[in-house]
Design a protein around this motif. Sequence first.
Motif, mmCIF file in Angstrom:
data_model
loop_
_atom_site.group_PDB
_atom_site.id
_atom_site.type_symbol
_atom_site.label_atom_id
_atom_site.label_comp_id
_atom_site.label_asym_id
_atom_site.label_seq_id
_atom_site.Cartn_x
_atom_site.Cartn_y
_atom_site.Cartn_z
ATOM 1 N N GLN B 28 0.821 -1.218 0.000
ATOM 2 C CA GLN B 28 0.000 0.000 0.000
ATOM 3 C C GLN B 28 0.857 1.271 0.000
ATOM 4 O OE1 GLN B 28 -2.052 -0.747 3.726
ATOM 5 N NE2 GLN B 28 -3.945 -1.301 2.640
ATOM 6 N N VAL B 29 0.286 2.298 -0.602
ATOM 7 C CA VAL B 29 0.902 3.629 -0.546
ATOM 8 C C VAL B 29 -0.184 4.619 -0.125
ATOM 9 C CG1 VAL B 29 2.019 5.484 -1.839
ATOM 10 C CG2 VAL B 29 2.533 3.097 -2.400
ATOM 11 N N TRP B 30 0.147 5.421 0.876
ATOM 12 C CA TRP B 30 -0.749 6.508 1.244
ATOM 13 C C TRP B 30 0.038 7.822 1.158
ATOM 14 C CZ3 TRP B 30 -0.492 10.498 4.763
ATOM 15 C CH2 TRP B 30 -1.656 11.262 4.932
ATOM 16 N N SER B 31 -0.650 8.854 0.763
ATOM 17 C CA SER B 31 -0.009 10.170 0.693
ATOM 18 C C SER B 31 -1.072 11.226 0.971
ATOM 19 C CB SER B 31 0.598 10.366 -0.700
ATOM 20 O OG SER B 31 0.874 11.731 -0.924
ATOM 21 N N PRO B 32 -0.666 12.371 1.525
ATOM 22 C CA PRO B 32 -1.642 13.445 1.723
ATOM 23 C C PRO B 32 -2.353 13.767 0.409
ATOM 24 C CG PRO B 32 0.464 14.029 2.741
ATOM 25 C CD PRO B 32 0.685 12.752 2.004
ATOM 26 N N ASN B 33 -1.650 13.598 -0.685
ATOM 27 C CA ASN B 33 -2.245 13.822 -2.000
ATOM 28 C C ASN B 33 -2.511 12.454 -2.645
ATOM 29 O OD1 ASN B 33 -2.274 13.983 -4.916
ATOM 30 N ND2 ASN B 33 -1.675 16.122 -4.723
ATOM 31 N N TYR B 34 -3.807 12.112 -2.806
ATOM 32 C CA TYR B 34 -4.153 10.768 -3.287
ATOM 33 C C TYR B 34 -3.598 10.492 -4.683
ATOM 34 C CZ TYR B 34 -6.687 6.637 -4.752
ATOM 35 O OH TYR B 34 -6.987 5.394 -5.236
ATOM 36 N N GLU B 35 -3.630 11.477 -5.545
ATOM 37 C CA GLU B 35 -3.152 11.258 -6.922
ATOM 38 C C GLU B 35 -1.678 10.883 -6.954
ATOM 39 O OE1 GLU B 35 -4.131 14.325 -9.691
ATOM 40 O OE2 GLU B 35 -6.280 14.168 -9.279
ATOM 41 N N ASN B 36 -0.891 11.533 -6.102
ATOM 42 C CA ASN B 36 0.527 11.183 -6.027
ATOM 43 C C ASN B 36 0.716 9.767 -5.504
ATOM 44 O OD1 ASN B 36 1.093 13.721 -6.919
ATOM 45 N ND2 ASN B 36 1.724 14.539 -4.933
ATOM 46 N N ALA B 37 -0.088 9.407 -4.502
ATOM 47 C CA ALA B 37 -0.026 8.045 -3.968
ATOM 48 C C ALA B 37 -0.360 7.042 -5.076
ATOM 49 C CB ALA B 37 -0.988 7.898 -2.798
ATOM 50 N N ALA B 38 -1.383 7.360 -5.848
ATOM 51 C CA ALA B 38 -1.813 6.460 -6.922
ATOM 52 C C ALA B 38 -0.713 6.307 -7.973
ATOM 53 C CB ALA B 38 -3.099 6.989 -7.555
ATOM 54 N N ALA B 39 -0.048 7.422 -8.275
ATOM 55 C CA ALA B 39 1.017 7.393 -9.291
ATOM 56 C C ALA B 39 2.169 6.485 -8.832
ATOM 57 C CB ALA B 39 1.532 8.802 -9.564
ATOM 58 N N ILE B 49 -4.065 4.004 -1.022
ATOM 59 C CA ILE B 49 -5.203 4.131 -0.108
ATOM 60 C C ILE B 49 -5.443 5.604 0.173
ATOM 61 C CG2 ILE B 49 -5.040 1.834 0.946
ATOM 62 C CD1 ILE B 49 -3.482 3.045 3.259
ATOM 63 N N SER B 50 -6.745 5.939 0.318
ATOM 64 C CA SER B 50 -7.087 7.354 0.455
ATOM 65 C C SER B 50 -7.238 7.750 1.916
ATOM 66 C CB SER B 50 -8.379 7.661 -0.306
ATOM 67 O OG SER B 50 -9.410 6.821 0.186
ATOM 68 N N ASN B 51 -7.268 6.736 2.775
ATOM 69 C CA ASN B 51 -7.446 7.040 4.193
ATOM 70 C C ASN B 51 -6.487 6.200 5.023
ATOM 71 O OD1 ASN B 51 -8.534 7.339 6.868
ATOM 72 N ND2 ASN B 51 -10.386 8.122 5.856
ATOM 73 N N LEU B 52 -5.833 6.812 5.957
ATOM 74 C CA LEU B 52 -4.841 6.083 6.763
ATOM 75 C C LEU B 52 -5.470 4.944 7.568
ATOM 76 C CD1 LEU B 52 -2.237 8.553 8.303
ATOM 77 C CD2 LEU B 52 -1.837 6.605 6.802
ATOM 78 N N THR B 53 -6.758 5.050 7.826
ATOM 79 C CA THR B 53 -7.426 3.980 8.585
ATOM 80 C C THR B 53 -7.488 2.690 7.777
ATOM 81 O OG1 THR B 53 -9.564 4.762 7.789
ATOM 82 C CG2 THR B 53 -8.848 5.553 9.960
ATOM 83 N N ALA B 54 -7.250 2.791 6.481
ATOM 84 C CA ALA B 54 -7.302 1.595 5.624
ATOM 85 C C ALA B 54 -5.972 0.848 5.601
ATOM 86 C CB ALA B 54 -7.690 1.996 4.199
ATOM 87 N N ILE B 55 -5.025 1.293 6.378
ATOM 88 C CA ILE B 55 -3.699 0.673 6.351
ATOM 89 C C ILE B 55 -3.769 -0.791 6.811
ATOM 90 C CG2 ILE B 55 -3.010 1.318 8.695
ATOM 91 C CD1 ILE B 55 -0.255 1.959 7.605
#
Lengths: 254, 254
Positions: B28-39, B49-55
Motif C-alpha cells: 500500500q501507498v498513502w499520501s496526503p495527495n491521493y493522486e501522487n499516492a496512486a502514481a 489508499i485514500s485514508n490512513l485507517t485503511a492501512i
Amino acid sequence: MKAVIIGSGNVATHLGKALTKAQVQVSQVWSPNYENAAALAKQIGADAISNLTAIALDADICVISVKDDAIAKISDQLTGFKGLVVHTSGAVSLDVFANKFDNYGVFYPLQTFSKHKAVDFKTIPICIEANNVTTLAKLESLAVKLSDHVQEVASEKRKILHLAAVFACNFPNHLYALAEKILTDNGLDFAILRPLILETAVKVQQDLPLAVQTGPAIRNDEITMAKHEALLSNYQQCLEIYRTLSESIKKTIA
Amino acid sequence: MKAVIIGSGNVATHLGKALTKAQVQVSQVWSPNYENAAALAKQIGADAISNLTAIALDADICVISVKDDAIAKISDQLTGFKGLVVHTSGAVSLDVFANKFDNYGVFYPLQTFSKHKAVDFKTIPICIEANNVTTLAKLESLAVKLSDHVQEVASEKRKILHLAAVFACNFPNHLYALAEKILTDNGLDFAILRPLILETAVKVQQDLPLAVQTGPAIRNDEITMAKHEALLSNYQQCLEIYRTLSESIKKTIA
C-alpha cells in the motif's frame, strides 16, 4: 609539430601528457624550478632546460603555463621566438602578448587539475583565442587533437568563465572540506558523503541546477535550518556560510 | 515481507522502487495527495489508499517518508499498527515514535533524490537506528538487500550527517546555479562547466577535499580575486558569497 612547454605545474603536466599522447612532440620543458621541469620532461620524453635562452627558437608553439602574474615577465624573455605563443590562463587577457610576438593566443583548458589524478582530456572544454585568423585556425587544429570540446572564447568572456568556474569548482570543494571537518569533529567518516557528492554533480550533467535544488532552504524549512544553526554554534565560519548560502537559496524560490 | 509506504515524494518514490526491486512487496501507498499516492502505487504494483485507517495492520513494516514536521502527526494516526515503523528523515529523532509503537526505527538513505532521475541504491549509504536490538537486526537485514553501505547511526550523529550533507550537496548545487546565472547573463552556456563540476566531485572520491583545493583563494592570489570581485559588482548576492567563501578558504592555508 614541435612544442615547448614553459611551466611544470598541474596544467603544464596534464597538457604536456595530452600533447604527447596526441603525437605532438614536446621537445623542451622549462620551469622556474629546474627539478620540476626535469620531472615533467622525463615523463613526456622532452629535454629540461635550465635557462630560457636555451629555448628552441624554431619550435612551432610555445605553451606558457605558469602563475598568472608571471606570464608577462616570462614572455618578455622569449623575444626572438618565431612560433606561436600561447598561455593557458582563464583570467589573463590575450593582450599580455601584444607587441611581443607576431602570432599569439590563449589555450585555456577549463578543468581542475591535480598532478597525480589522471584526466580524460577529450572531455575537457578548451577555450581558444588568437590575435589573427591564421593563428586561430592553427590553435583550433591543435586543440581538436586533444579535446572534443573546443570553442573560441574572447578574453572578456573567458574571464567570466574563469569566475564561474570558481563557483562551480573551488567553492564546492571548499564546502566538501567543511563537511569533512564537521564529520570528523563528530567521529564520523567523510567517506559516507562521497556518493552524495558524486550524485549532486551527476544530476546537473543533464538538468539545470535550479531544477534539482534540494534541502531545507529551498523548502523554506525554518525548523530544520534553526536546528542546523544550533549545531553550528561552535563553528562561526560555517555558521556564516550556512546563513549566507541559505538566504541566497531562499531568494531563488519561485 | 510486506511493506506499507506513507508518502509519495522523492525519497518515498525511490525507496519504493528499490524495495520492489529487492523483492520486498509494497502492498500500500498513502499520501496526503491521493493522486501522487496512486502514481507511485501504480509504478510498484501497490494499492493506493485514500485514508490512513485503511492501512494493512498486519504489514511487517511501515515506512513514513513525509516532510519532517508531518512525521509526528501522521504516526499518531497509525495506532494499532503492529509491525515495525520507521521514518526516513536525517533530521528527526528516533524519539518521535516513543510511546506510540513497540518497535520502531529510522531508515535514512543519505542521498539526493529527484523523482525522474534513476539512482543506484546499492551505492547509497543507509543509516539505521532502532529502539531495540531485534528491530535493529530486522532493519539491517532489510537495508542490506537495498544497499552495500549500511551502518547504524544514532539520532545525534545522524543530525550531524544531515547538516554535513547540506554543505556537501545543497550548497554546491546552489553554487552551480549561481555559476549558471553568471554564464547565461553573459551569453555563455552552462554546459561548458559540466565536465569541471563532475571532475571536482570525482576528485574527492579518493582524496580528501583539503588536499585538492584549487583556485585563487587557496593561492592567496589577491589580484585575481580583486578582478573577480570587480566582475561581480552587479551581483550583490554572489559578491557576498564570493568574499565569505574566499575568506574561509584562505583560513585553511597551512
